[in-house]
Design a protein around this motif. Structure first.
Motif, short mmCIF file in Angstrom:
data_model
loop_
_atom_site.label_atom_id
_atom_site.label_comp_id
_atom_site.label_asym_id
_atom_site.label_seq_id
_atom_site.Cartn_x
_atom_site.Cartn_y
_atom_site.Cartn_z
N GLU A 112 13.17 -55.11 -31.41
CA GLU A 112 12.78 -56.06 -30.37
C GLU A 112 11.52 -56.80 -30.83
O GLU A 112 10.63 -56.19 -31.42
CB GLU A 112 12.47 -55.33 -29.06
N ASP A 113 11.47 -58.11 -30.54
CA ASP A 113 10.30 -58.88 -30.95
C ASP A 113 9.55 -59.41 -29.72
O ASP A 113 9.90 -59.08 -28.58
CB ASP A 113 10.70 -60.03 -31.88
N GLN A 114 8.56 -60.25 -29.98
CA GLN A 114 7.72 -60.76 -28.90
C GLN A 114 8.54 -61.51 -27.86
O GLN A 114 8.33 -61.39 -26.66
CB GLN A 114 6.65 -61.68 -29.51
N LYS A 115 9.56 -62.26 -28.34
CA LYS A 115 10.38 -63.06 -27.43
C LYS A 115 11.11 -62.15 -26.44
O LYS A 115 11.20 -62.45 -25.24
CB LYS A 115 11.40 -63.85 -28.28
N ASP A 116 11.62 -61.02 -26.95
CA ASP A 116 12.30 -60.08 -26.07
C ASP A 116 11.36 -59.53 -25.02
O ASP A 116 11.69 -59.44 -23.84
CB ASP A 116 12.89 -58.92 -26.89
N HIS A 117 10.15 -59.16 -25.47
CA HIS A 117 9.21 -58.56 -24.52
C HIS A 117 8.75 -59.57 -23.47
O HIS A 117 8.59 -59.22 -22.31
CB HIS A 117 8.03 -57.93 -25.27
N THR A 118 8.59 -60.84 -23.90
CA THR A 118 8.24 -61.88 -22.92
C THR A 118 9.35 -62.01 -21.88
O THR A 118 9.08 -62.08 -20.68
CB THR A 118 8.05 -63.24 -23.65
N ALA A 119 10.60 -62.04 -22.34
CA ALA A 119 11.73 -62.18 -21.42
C ALA A 119 11.79 -60.99 -20.45
O ALA A 119 12.05 -61.16 -19.26
CB ALA A 119 13.04 -62.29 -22.21
N VAL A 120 11.52 -59.80 -20.97
CA VAL A 120 11.56 -58.60 -20.13
C VAL A 120 10.45 -58.65 -19.08
O VAL A 120 10.68 -58.36 -17.90
CB VAL A 120 11.45 -57.33 -21.00
N GLU A 121 9.25 -59.05 -19.50
CA GLU A 121 8.13 -59.15 -18.55
C GLU A 121 8.45 -60.15 -17.45
O GLU A 121 8.24 -59.89 -16.26
CB GLU A 121 6.84 -59.58 -19.26
N HIS A 122 8.97 -61.30 -17.87
CA HIS A 122 9.32 -62.35 -16.92
C HIS A 122 10.37 -61.85 -15.92
O HIS A 122 10.26 -62.05 -14.71
CB HIS A 122 9.82 -63.57 -17.68
N ALA A 123 11.38 -61.15 -16.44
CA ALA A 123 12.47 -60.65 -15.59
C ALA A 123 11.95 -59.59 -14.61
O ALA A 123 12.30 -59.61 -13.43
CB ALA A 123 13.58 -60.07 -16.46
N MET A 124 11.10 -58.68 -15.11
CA MET A 124 10.58 -57.63 -14.22
C MET A 124 9.69 -58.23 -13.15
O MET A 124 9.70 -57.79 -12.00
CB MET A 124 9.81 -56.57 -15.03
N ASN A 125 8.95 -59.25 -13.54
CA ASN A 125 8.08 -59.94 -12.59
C ASN A 125 8.91 -60.64 -11.50
O ASN A 125 8.66 -60.49 -10.31
CB ASN A 125 7.22 -60.94 -13.38
N ALA A 126 9.95 -61.37 -11.93
CA ALA A 126 10.78 -62.10 -10.98
C ALA A 126 11.47 -61.16 -9.99
O ALA A 126 11.55 -61.45 -8.80
CB ALA A 126 11.83 -62.93 -11.74
N ALA A 127 11.95 -60.03 -10.48
CA ALA A 127 12.67 -59.10 -9.60
C ALA A 127 11.72 -58.12 -8.91
O ALA A 127 12.18 -57.23 -8.18
CB ALA A 127 13.73 -58.35 -10.41
N ASN A 128 10.45 -58.27 -9.18
CA ASN A 128 9.43 -57.42 -8.56
C ASN A 128 9.66 -55.93 -8.81
O ASN A 128 9.68 -55.12 -7.88
CB ASN A 128 9.36 -57.73 -7.05
N VAL A 129 9.84 -55.58 -10.07
CA VAL A 129 10.02 -54.17 -10.42
C VAL A 129 8.97 -53.69 -11.44
O VAL A 129 9.06 -52.59 -11.95
CB VAL A 129 11.44 -53.87 -10.96
N GLU A 130 7.96 -54.56 -11.70
CA GLU A 130 6.94 -54.20 -12.69
C GLU A 130 6.28 -52.86 -12.40
O GLU A 130 5.99 -52.09 -13.30
CB GLU A 130 5.84 -55.26 -12.71
N GLN A 131 6.06 -52.61 -11.10
CA GLN A 131 5.34 -51.39 -10.75
C GLN A 131 6.15 -50.12 -11.08
O GLN A 131 5.60 -49.04 -11.14
CB GLN A 131 4.95 -51.40 -9.27
N PHE A 132 7.45 -50.28 -11.31
CA PHE A 132 8.29 -49.11 -11.63
C PHE A 132 8.46 -48.92 -13.13
O PHE A 132 9.14 -47.99 -13.56
CB PHE A 132 9.69 -49.26 -11.03
N ARG A 133 7.92 -49.83 -13.90
CA ARG A 133 8.12 -49.91 -15.35
C ARG A 133 8.38 -48.57 -16.06
O ARG A 133 9.36 -48.42 -16.78
CB ARG A 133 6.89 -50.59 -15.93
N ASN A 134 7.50 -47.60 -15.83
CA ASN A 134 7.62 -46.34 -16.56
C ASN A 134 8.37 -45.24 -15.80
O ASN A 134 8.48 -44.12 -16.29
CB ASN A 134 6.24 -45.82 -16.96
N ARG A 135 8.86 -45.59 -14.60
CA ARG A 135 9.56 -44.58 -13.81
C ARG A 135 10.97 -44.37 -14.35
O ARG A 135 11.62 -45.31 -14.80
CB ARG A 135 9.66 -45.05 -12.35
N PRO A 136 11.48 -43.12 -14.31
CA PRO A 136 12.89 -42.91 -14.66
C PRO A 136 13.78 -43.61 -13.63
O PRO A 136 13.48 -43.56 -12.43
CB PRO A 136 13.07 -41.39 -14.57
#
Lengths: 255, 301
Positions: A112-136
């Motif tokens: 995975e590269d920077q582009k992937d991580h940017t897309a993932v951050e953006h997606a987690m932010n949009a769906a409001n799940v950032e706070q669960f990031r490390n949760r199983p």
């Protein structure tokens, strides 16, 4: 040119006809609701539109090009599919699940590269799940899990989002947050088609509706024109009361 | 990171014990025998656990392994037939057995657009019983070869590598390692498919092709392994679970860790098999003896 266009689609299992000569389209920027009674063929139609199932006859076009002449990777870069409920046999972290949305952009062994991580951050932010990031993933409630699945779909950076009854097992609060999220994504330019059996939710959030009954299109149009007593009687076989929503001015059905 | 280092150290200890421990004093001839056992142990334990990890991932079922899918039993049938007919283990017959049973099980479980996962295991178990019956018939008819077939069914790492079989065994190991390296490329697909075939298809995975490649490659790997060391049970079932408990669900780590842990486990089991009793036990007996309580411990923890 439409985002998706289906022409004279036939689909059957063995001899059971599921989809009988349906032509429909999803225009760009559309928020389309596909409604109909159980077993009408609406979920099948959704799977045909995203290429998970292949029509027996007819053609589906993705932005003007034949869907089945494109690789599954290319399709997945354009269309993201959200199933009704996802069972997580392995307990990945939320971030790992969202990162799987980048699969269509990765070659074997390519990290995975920077582009992937940017897309993932953006997606987690949009769906409001950032706070669960490390949760199983399995430690989340079903409403939260559904938001993670939508985040995974967004990480695909799709132009089209297809969802199969995304709110069916959710309480009022989560139904609302999911539909608001979809409305926001739609405003950002993603074309959305969502299968619903909750007619009132469909009426509240979808710009246009397609009603499928016994494998055929029974009616299509704006919720205001489509949802009426005669339709409900003919398709669902019950008598209902229909009133206009006091604020949003769309039809709402009461038993 | 510390876990990785720890399992590598334990792996090295297993190799050392495999070479040093035994009822006889170490001379150059014994050293050579034990070295060949260690090589075979790493190869067989690694491959079986790797295949278990692949298949459990592919079918999303923790009970799946080369045994429950029938391919190990098919390979054992082929190999027994080889002993009966030619008096020697025949890799070709072992692959054919493994692939044949694999193909049969796959055909039974296949429906339009996918595989019925429950039916797959049922078909695998049923085919295992059939293969066992056929092996029994061969054993009864064989008489003289009975002992050799018995060791083949239980698994045995002590086969003598000599001038006639050396090239073949090295070639089989090389092919297996190549296949393992090739199959590693599917780690992302295995992660994704654990969320269901529809999710996988929606993300752009060609399920049909992916399932076929993984299923038959692992059948081939099992055939190769059984043809050399016999049908060793339990490694393919428990090791992937141990790996997941240690390293979490991601296959990029689990495939490699399963290989290493499987190799380690089989080396320990083989060392034990040489010292428990006056006679050498088939290693498969030891893997079950040690594996069952270990498995119960892990799950009751």
């Amino acid at each position: 040119m439409n985002a998706l266009e289906a022409r004279s689609i036939q689909f059957y299992y063995d001899k059971t006809q599921i989809i009988d000569n349906i032509s429909m389209s999803l225009s760009r920027g559309e928020f389309l609701g596909i409604i109909g009674p159980n077993g009408a063929g609406k979920s099948t139609m959704l799977r045909l539109l995203c290429g998970i199932l292949r029509p027996k006859q007819g053609e589906i076009q993705l932005f003007g090009k034949n869907l089945h002449e494109q690789s599954q990777r290319t399709i997945a870069q354009n269309i993201a599919f959200v199933p009704q409920e996802t069972h997580f046999a392995l307990n990945f972290s939320v971030e790992d699940v969202v990162l799987m949305g980048r699969y269509p952009y990765k070659r074997p062994f390519q990290p995975e590269d920077q582009k992937d991580h940017t897309a993932v951050e953006h997606a987690m932010n949009a769906a409001n799940v950032e706070q669960f990031r490390n949760r199983p993933i399995n430690s989340l409630s079903s409403g939260e899990r559904q938001r993670v699945v939508i985040a995974r779909a967004l990480a695909q950076a799709p132009r089209i989002l297809l969802l199969d009854e995304p709110t069916s097992h959710l309480d009022l609060h989560h139904q609302h947050t999911i539909m608001e999220l979809l409305e926001r994504l739609n405003n950002e330019g993603i074309s959305i088609a969502v299968v619903h059996h909750d007619l009132n939710l469909a009426s509240l959030y979808c710009k246009n509706l397609i009603l499928i009954h016994a494998g055929k299109i029974y009616a299509e149009g704006k919720p205001a024109g489509l949802l009426n007593k005669k339709m409900v009687r003919e398709v669902y076989g019950i008598e209902v009361t229909i009133v206009s929503h006091p604020e949003k001015n769309v039809p709402q059905i009461f038993l | 990171m510390t876990k990785t280092i720890a399992i590598i150290i334990i792996f090295l200890i297993a190799i050392a014990l495999g070479i040093l421990v035994g009822p006889t004093r170490l001379d150059s001839e014994i050293l050579q025998l034990r070295l060949s056992r260690v090589v075979l142990g790493i190869f067989a334990g690694g491959i079986l656990a790797f295949c278990g990890c692949l298949l459990q991932g592919l079918f999303g079922n923790p009970l799946v392994e080369p045994y429950t899918l029938g391919s190990a039993s098919g390979a054992a049938l082929g190999a027994s037939l080889g002993i009966f007919l030619f008096g020697a283990i025949s890799p070709i017959l072992a692959f054919l057995g493994s692939l044949g049973v694999g193909f049969f099980v796959y055909t039974i479980a296949r429906i339009e657009g996918g595989l019925l996962r429950d039916r797959l295991i049922l078909a695998g178990v049923v085919m295992s019983f059939l293969c066992s019956s056929l092996v029994m018939i061969i054993m009864v008819l064989g008489g003289r070869e009975l002992y050799e077939i018995l060791y083949l069914l239980m698994g045995y790492l002590g086969i003598i590598i000599n001038a006639t079989n050396r090239v073949m065994i090295i070639a089989l190991i090389a092919i297996s390692i190549g296949l393992v390296a090739f199959l590693y490329r599917y780690h992302r697909e295995l992660d994704i498919i654990s969320q269901g075939t529809e999710t996988a298809a929606g993300l752009g995975i060609d399920i049909q092709k992916f399932s076929l490649v993984v299923f038959f490659s692992s059948a081939l790997l099992v055939g190769l392994t059984v043809s050399i060391v016999g049908a060793i049970g339990f490694v393919g079932l428990i090791i992937p679970h141990v790996s997941k408990l240690l390293f979490g669900p991601k296959h990029i780590r689990n495939l490699g860790a399963s290989f290493l842990l499987g190799a380690t486990f089989l080396l320990f089991a083989d060392t034990l098999s040489r010292v428990i009793t006056v006679y050498e036990l088939p290693v498969g007996v030891v893997t079950s003896l040690v594996g069952v309580p270990f498995f119960i411990y892990l799950y009751k923890r």
